[in-house]
Scaffold this active site. Structure first.
Site, short mmCIF file in Angstrom:
data_model
loop_
_atom_site.label_atom_id
_atom_site.label_comp_id
_atom_site.label_asym_id
_atom_site.label_seq_id
_atom_site.Cartn_x
_atom_site.Cartn_y
_atom_site.Cartn_z
N SER A 125 0.80 -1.23 0.00
CA SER A 125 0.00 0.00 0.00
C SER A 125 0.83 1.28 0.00
O SER A 125 1.89 1.36 0.63
CB SER A 125 -0.88 0.00 1.26
OG SER A 125 -1.45 1.26 1.46
N GLU A 127 0.09 3.66 1.66
CA GLU A 127 0.12 4.10 3.07
C GLU A 127 1.51 3.93 3.67
O GLU A 127 1.88 4.59 4.64
CB GLU A 127 -0.87 3.29 3.89
CG GLU A 127 -2.28 3.81 3.88
CD GLU A 127 -2.44 5.13 4.65
OE1 GLU A 127 -2.11 5.18 5.83
OE2 GLU A 127 -2.90 6.10 4.02
N TYR A 148 -1.94 0.00 10.54
CA TYR A 148 -2.12 -0.65 9.23
C TYR A 148 -0.87 -0.50 8.38
O TYR A 148 -0.35 -1.48 7.81
CB TYR A 148 -3.33 -0.02 8.52
CG TYR A 148 -3.46 -0.38 7.05
CD1 TYR A 148 -4.05 -1.58 6.66
CD2 TYR A 148 -3.01 0.49 6.06
CE1 TYR A 148 -4.18 -1.91 5.31
CE2 TYR A 148 -3.13 0.17 4.71
CZ TYR A 148 -3.72 -1.03 4.34
OH TYR A 148 -3.85 -1.35 2.99
P1 NAP Z 1 -11.40 -4.80 1.09
O1 NAP Z 1 -12.52 -4.48 0.16
O2 NAP Z 1 -11.46 -4.33 2.50
O3 NAP Z 1 -11.24 -6.39 1.08
C1 NAP Z 1 -10.44 -7.04 2.03
C2 NAP Z 1 -10.56 -8.52 1.83
O4 NAP Z 1 -9.76 -9.17 2.82
C3 NAP Z 1 -12.00 -9.06 2.03
O5 NAP Z 1 -12.22 -10.13 1.14
C4 NAP Z 1 -11.95 -9.58 3.46
O6 NAP Z 1 -12.90 -10.60 3.72
C5 NAP Z 1 -10.54 -10.15 3.47
N1 NAP Z 1 -10.03 -10.35 4.83
C6 NAP Z 1 -10.08 -9.51 5.90
N2 NAP Z 1 -9.54 -10.08 6.97
C7 NAP Z 1 -9.13 -11.31 6.58
C8 NAP Z 1 -8.54 -12.40 7.26
N3 NAP Z 1 -8.25 -12.34 8.56
N4 NAP Z 1 -8.26 -13.52 6.56
C9 NAP Z 1 -8.59 -13.62 5.24
N5 NAP Z 1 -9.16 -12.63 4.55
C10 NAP Z 1 -9.44 -11.48 5.21
O7 NAP Z 1 -10.03 -4.27 0.49
P2 NAP Z 1 -9.63 -3.90 -1.02
O8 NAP Z 1 -9.90 -2.46 -1.23
O9 NAP Z 1 -10.21 -4.90 -1.93
O10 NAP Z 1 -8.05 -4.07 -0.94
C11 NAP Z 1 -7.44 -5.32 -1.26
C12 NAP Z 1 -6.03 -5.35 -0.69
O11 NAP Z 1 -5.27 -4.27 -1.22
C13 NAP Z 1 -5.92 -5.22 0.82
O12 NAP Z 1 -4.83 -6.00 1.23
C14 NAP Z 1 -5.59 -3.75 1.03
O13 NAP Z 1 -4.90 -3.58 2.25
C15 NAP Z 1 -4.72 -3.50 -0.16
N6 NAP Z 1 -4.71 -2.13 -0.66
C16 NAP Z 1 -5.90 -1.52 -0.96
C17 NAP Z 1 -5.88 -0.24 -1.49
C18 NAP Z 1 -7.18 0.46 -1.84
O14 NAP Z 1 -7.15 1.69 -1.98
N7 NAP Z 1 -8.26 -0.25 -2.01
C19 NAP Z 1 -4.66 0.42 -1.72
C20 NAP Z 1 -3.48 -0.25 -1.39
C21 NAP Z 1 -3.51 -1.53 -0.89
P3 NAP Z 1 -14.42 -10.23 4.15
O15 NAP Z 1 -15.12 -9.91 2.86
O16 NAP Z 1 -14.88 -11.48 4.77
O17 NAP Z 1 -14.35 -9.06 5.08
O1 G4F Z 2 -10.87 6.43 2.15
P1 G4F Z 2 -9.93 6.34 3.27
O2 G4F Z 2 -10.40 5.70 4.51
O3 G4F Z 2 -8.63 5.64 2.70
P2 G4F Z 2 -7.11 5.60 3.21
O4 G4F Z 2 -7.01 5.89 4.66
O5 G4F Z 2 -6.31 6.45 2.29
O6 G4F Z 2 -6.76 4.06 3.01
C1 G4F Z 2 -7.11 3.39 1.81
O7 G4F Z 2 -6.08 3.56 0.88
C2 G4F Z 2 -4.83 2.95 1.24
C3 G4F Z 2 -3.84 3.24 0.12
O8 G4F Z 2 -3.31 4.52 0.28
C4 G4F Z 2 -5.05 1.47 1.42
F1 G4F Z 2 -3.87 0.85 1.70
C5 G4F Z 2 -6.06 1.24 2.53
O9 G4F Z 2 -6.32 -0.16 2.63
C6 G4F Z 2 -7.37 1.94 2.17
O10 G4F Z 2 -7.93 1.28 1.06
O11 G4F Z 2 -9.43 7.80 3.66
C7 G4F Z 2 -8.85 8.66 2.72
C8 G4F Z 2 -8.65 10.04 3.35
C9 G4F Z 2 -7.94 9.98 4.70
O12 G4F Z 2 -6.99 10.99 4.76
C10 G4F Z 2 -9.05 10.26 5.72
O13 G4F Z 2 -8.61 10.92 6.90
O14 G4F Z 2 -9.93 10.60 3.60
C11 G4F Z 2 -9.93 11.17 4.89
N1 G4F Z 2 -11.32 11.22 5.37
C12 G4F Z 2 -12.03 12.35 5.63
N2 G4F Z 2 -13.24 12.05 6.08
C13 G4F Z 2 -12.10 10.17 5.67
C14 G4F Z 2 -13.32 10.70 6.11
N3 G4F Z 2 -11.89 8.84 5.56
C15 G4F Z 2 -12.90 8.01 5.92
N4 G4F Z 2 -12.74 6.67 5.81
N5 G4F Z 2 -14.11 8.48 6.39
C16 G4F Z 2 -14.36 9.82 6.50
O15 G4F Z 2 -15.44 10.23 6.91
#
Ligand code: NAP
Ligand code: G4F
Length: 333
Positions: A125, A127, A148
């Protein structure tokens, strides 16, 4: 011969798109799903009956279920499972580390012991860069700002270590934020598109958000899934930034969404400090030149087409909700 792929996180946003793409390419896909008290497969219900998809119960906290997946000797193993919510990780730091960091070591060990030719991809990520200023790329210093992110940094290094120590084909896709209509409702983009469309139809009055000044690099999850396939299919294992290269603030995202719906965001959005984080990541914007030039990745979506797709999907959801609500009212009259 049919290729096989395992996916953890298949029930999540990006895992569901990845499964679709792999099935389209003719792969046999094994997905790890968690046991839950209510159904958690809605993102993959449309591919559920595909004969090439098999779901297996398991958890990243359970080595035996991971080793069980490796008995299929998959060509590829995509690790997308994670406790993926940054703010929640401050509430459950130990659990987040166990799943997001130790879980990765469990998978790598299972591969090393049972199927060392399986190629592995870790969903790393942006992050991890935390407070390192943008643009961030592969050699930018990590400065994690949440439990995280700390866990994701540990996992990233474990992947590099298993590659160097045991010669595993193990790569990191360092993805910046990616969104879609399938994004979880508590992430900020989806929270905004869901609330704005409900407000448009009179189902909600206000939207409470946290830090409006945070800036993110938002892509479409489908584009990120296709980057993951390119990374695992590359000639050699390596680490790649996956990003659009465009940065917008949360305030801007809200403004654009409300504007596209003919509303003024200032009339509806309020700040509630409950959503502030103990330490924030102010600005993320990725430089994905390496991925684009060496593997030829190019996203299909723009910021605007991503927002349009999310609005249109949530508008449809809100319309269904409104019809249901109106019908209930009629029955009560
Ligand atoms: P997501 O929608 O939150 O999906 C997470 C998945 O992980 C779900 O299938 C969840 O299962 C599963 N999971 C959670 N805890 C688990 C456990 N203990 N054992 C096995 N599976 C588990 O996340 P996403 O947005 O698809 O992201 C996919 C991956 O990319 C994650 O690793 C996230 O950290 C990483 N990532 C995401 C972003 C982003 O912006 N989306 C950016 C960078 C990296 P359930 O459906 O049962 O909850
Ligand atoms: O949508 P967010 O919760 O995503 P965040 O924290 O960037 O994390 C996501 O992206 C990461 C990659 O950079 C992944 F690794 C991670 O798994 C996840 O998918 O928040 C984005 C921004 C933050 O700065 C947060 O403080 O939006 C700001 N924010 C403002 N109001 C909020 C809110 N975030 C959330 N979730 N909810 C709010 O009401």
């Amino acid at each position: 011969m049919t290729k096989t792929a395992c996916i953890t996180g298949i029930t999540g946003q990006t895992g569901s798109y990845l499964a679709e793409l792999l099935l389209q390419k003719g792969y046999q896909v094994y997905g790890l799903k968690r046991r839950s008290s209510s159904l958690n497969t809605d993102r993959i219900d449309h591919i559920y009956s595909n004969p090439n998809l098999k779901l297996v119960y398991g958890d990243l906290s359970d080595y035996s279920s991971l080793a069980g997946l490796l008995k299929f000797k998959p060509d590829y193993f995509f690790n997308l499972g994670a406790q993926s919510h940054v703010k929640v990780s401050f509430d459950v730091p130990e659990y987040s580390f166990d799943v997001d960091a130790t879980g990765v070591i469990r998978v790598l060990e299972a591969i090393r012991q049972h199927s060392p030719t399986t190629r592995f991809l870790q969903a790393s990520s942006s992050e991890m860069f935390g407070s390192s200023p943008p643009p961030q790329k592969e050699d930018t210093i990590f400065h994690p700002r949440s439990p995280y992110a700390v866990a994701k940094v540990a996992a990233y290094h474990a992947v590099v270590n298993y590659r160097e120590a045991f010669d595993l084909f193990a790569s990191n896709a360092i993805s910046f934020n990616h969104e879609s209509p399938r994004r979880g409702e508590t992430f900020v983009t989806r929270k905004i598109t869901q609330a704005a469309t409900r407000i448009k139809l009179g189902l909600q009055d206000k939207l409470y958000l946290g830090n409006l000044e945070a800036k993110r690099d938002w892509s479409h999850a489908k584009d990120v899934a296709s980057a993951m396939i390119k990374i695992i299919e590359a000639d050699s294992p390596d680490d790649f930034v996956v990003a659009s290269g465009e940065m917008h603030s949360v305030r801007e995202f809200a403004e654009v969404v409300f504007d596209k719906l003919g509303l003024n965001w200032k009339d509806y959005v309020k700040v509630d400090p409950i959503y502030f984080r103990p330490s924030e990541v102010d600005a993320l914007c990725g430089d994905s030149t390496k991925l684009r030039t060496t593997l030829g990745w190019k996203p299909e979506y723009t910021f605007s087409s991503l927002v349009d797709e999310m609005i249109s999907s949530d508008l449809e959801n809100a319309q269904k909700e409104k019809i249901l609500k109106d019908n209930v009212c009629k029955v009560k009259q």
